[in-house]
Design an enzyme around this catalytic site. Structure first.
Site, PDB file in Angstrom:
ATOM      1  N   GLY A  22       0.733  -1.149  -0.147  1.00  0.00           N
ATOM      2  CA  GLY A  22       0.153   0.028  -0.049  1.00  0.00           C
ATOM      3  C   GLY A  22       0.850   1.914  -0.156  1.00  0.00           C
ATOM      4  N   SER A  23       1.443   1.399  -0.253  1.00  0.00           N
ATOM      5  CA  SER A  23       2.605   2.701  -0.938  1.00  0.00           C
ATOM      6  C   SER A  23       1.727   3.716  -1.867  1.00  0.00           C
ATOM      7  CB  SER A  23       4.439   2.552  -0.504  1.00  0.00           C
ATOM      8  OG  SER A  23       4.663   1.817  -2.035  1.00  0.00           O
ATOM      9  N   ASN A  24       1.004   3.141  -2.531  1.00  0.00           N
ATOM     10  CA  ASN A  24       1.163   4.160  -3.782  1.00  0.00           C
ATOM     11  C   ASN A  24       0.033   4.444  -3.213  1.00  0.00           C
ATOM     12  OD1 ASN A  24       2.445   4.636  -6.305  1.00  0.00           O
ATOM     13  ND2 ASN A  24       2.940   1.934  -5.835  1.00  0.00           N
ATOM     14  N   MET A  99      -3.023  -7.691  -7.580  1.00  0.00           N
ATOM     15  CA  MET A  99      -2.376  -8.717  -8.381  1.00  0.00           C
ATOM     16  C   MET A  99      -3.739  -8.996  -9.025  1.00  0.00           C
ATOM     17  SD  MET A  99       0.484  -8.501  -8.060  1.00  0.00           S
ATOM     18  CE  MET A  99       1.296  -6.998  -7.809  1.00  0.00           C
ATOM     19  N   ARG A 100      -4.052  -9.408  -9.821  1.00  0.00           N
ATOM     20  CA  ARG A 100      -5.646  -9.400 -10.609  1.00  0.00           C
ATOM     21  C   ARG A 100      -5.812  -8.582 -11.846  1.00  0.00           C
ATOM     22  NH1 ARG A 100      -8.579 -13.356  -7.975  1.00  0.00           N
ATOM     23  NH2 ARG A 100      -7.153 -12.918  -6.205  1.00  0.00           N
ATOM     24  N   ASN A 116      -3.351   2.048 -13.541  1.00  0.00           N
ATOM     25  CA  ASN A 116      -2.310   1.139 -13.671  1.00  0.00           C
ATOM     26  C   ASN A 116      -1.035   1.657 -13.316  1.00  0.00           C
ATOM     27  OD1 ASN A 116      -1.317  -2.024 -12.034  1.00  0.00           O
ATOM     28  ND2 ASN A 116      -0.610  -1.828 -14.225  1.00  0.00           N
ATOM     29  N   HIS A 118       2.955   0.480 -12.618  1.00  0.00           N
ATOM     30  CA  HIS A 118       3.808  -1.119 -12.817  1.00  0.00           C
ATOM     31  C   HIS A 118       5.595  -0.441 -13.252  1.00  0.00           C
ATOM     32  CE1 HIS A 118       4.481  -4.795 -14.532  1.00  0.00           C
ATOM     33  NE2 HIS A 118       5.916  -4.168 -14.763  1.00  0.00           N
TER      34      HIS A 118
HETATM   35  C1  GAR Z   1       4.084  -1.724  -7.125  1.00  0.00           C
HETATM   36  O1  GAR Z   1       5.926  -1.957  -6.413  1.00  0.00           O
HETATM   37  C2  GAR Z   1       3.886  -1.530  -8.219  1.00  0.00           C
HETATM   38  O2  GAR Z   1       4.395  -0.924  -9.094  1.00  0.00           O
HETATM   39  C3  GAR Z   1       4.001  -2.414  -8.693  1.00  0.00           C
HETATM   40  O3  GAR Z   1       3.597  -3.799  -7.127  1.00  0.00           O
HETATM   41  C4  GAR Z   1       3.869  -2.397  -6.129  1.00  0.00           C
HETATM   42  C5  GAR Z   1       2.786  -2.590  -4.789  1.00  0.00           C
HETATM   43  O4  GAR Z   1       3.433  -1.100  -4.146  1.00  0.00           O
HETATM   44  N1  GAR Z   1       2.295  -2.904  -9.596  1.00  0.00           N
HETATM   45  C6  GAR Z   1       2.415  -4.190 -10.277  1.00  0.00           C
HETATM   46  O5  GAR Z   1       3.815  -4.916 -10.760  1.00  0.00           O
HETATM   47  C7  GAR Z   1       1.658  -4.050 -11.656  1.00  0.00           C
HETATM   48  N2  GAR Z   1       1.522  -5.217 -12.601  1.00  0.00           N
HETATM   49  P1  GAR Z   1       2.402  -0.975  -2.775  1.00  0.00           P
HETATM   50  O6  GAR Z   1       1.112  -2.048  -2.444  1.00  0.00           O
HETATM   51  O7  GAR Z   1       3.399  -0.211  -2.097  1.00  0.00           O
HETATM   52  O8  GAR Z   1       1.661   0.464  -3.853  1.00  0.00           O
END
Ligand code: GAR
Length: 212
Positions: A22-24, A99-100, A116, A118
């Site tokens: 959940g940092s984003n 993740m879906r 999204n 990435h």
């Molecule tokens: C992030 O690095 C995001 O870019 C990646 O999951 C992480 C979630 O981190 N997403 C993907 O790889 C999507 N294909 P977070 O939970 O700390 O935000």
């Protein structure tokens, strides 16, 4: 086809969909998202750290079942996520480590209003373990991409990309940390642009219209 993004007035209520840390989500809550306001967090993982973050930040947060599949939604369950977002007046959906893959109701209801993030410079290294893929390939730069979501895996028109160097001494952890710093800047920026109503999607290209 041209799709103008967000309307030019009022607050845009954002739902963040996340599965893990959940940092984003936090970056979207605290960053400059312009007219966008994070109003809701939905997770498909009852043990996700992001639930605690939402509680601390005072954002409504719920676990909802995604159905019985591991990497996609059940159609009925995805429809329930949509109904819930609709009931909360959500105008923009931000996937942040969900993740879906989406194939059905969310894109039907919110097409052109789902983003999204990435951790690579797409179209390079989509899917899982993007940072590891970049290191193995031997690229000298990597970064992150915020894009409108479609029914592919990390496809969809690119809104913002930010670049980082790949150093000789990097491992997955150090590269991921460098990219993550940029993710936390890129995602609020993309949301701000969308909510300003100045983005136009022409084919694969997302253009920023200059307003008067
Ligand atoms: C992030 O690095 C995001 O870019 C990646 O999951 C992480 C979630 O981190 N997403 C993907 O790889 C999507 N294909 P977070 O939970 O700390 O935000």
């Amino acid at each position: 086809m041209t799709i103008a993004s967000g309307s030019a007035e009022g607050t845009v209520r954002i739902a963040v969909l996340a599965s893990g840390r959940g940092s984003n989500f936090e970056a979207l809550c605290s960053g400059d998202t312009g007219r966008g306001r994070v109003a809701l967090l939905i997770t498909d993982n009852p043990g996700a750290q992001v639930l605690k973050k939402a509680e601390r930040l005072g954002v409504e947060a719920v676990y909802m079942t995604p159905g019985r599949y591991r990497t996609r939604f059940g159609i009925e369950e995805e429809g329930e996520w949509v109904s819930f977002m609709r009931s909360r007046g959500v105008g923009l959906v931000c996937l942040a480590g969900l993740m879906r893959i989406l194939k059905g109701p969310i894109l039907e209801e919110y097409g052109g209003r789902v983003m999204n993030i990435h951790p690579s410079l797409l179209p390079s290294f989509p899917g899982l373990d993007a940072q590891d893929q970049a290191l193995r390939y031997g690229v000298k730069v990597s970064g992150c991409t915020v894009h409108y979501a479609d029914d592919g895996v990390d496809t969809g028109p690119v809104i913002v990309q930010r670049v980082v160097p790949v150093m000789d001494y990097d491992d997955v952890e150090s590269l991921s940390a460098r990219i993550l710093e940029q993710e936390h800047l890129a995602y609020p920026e993309a949301v701000r642009l969308h909510c300003s109503g100045r983005l136009a999607v022409r084919g694969r290209r997302v253009e920023t219209c200059t307003g008067s």
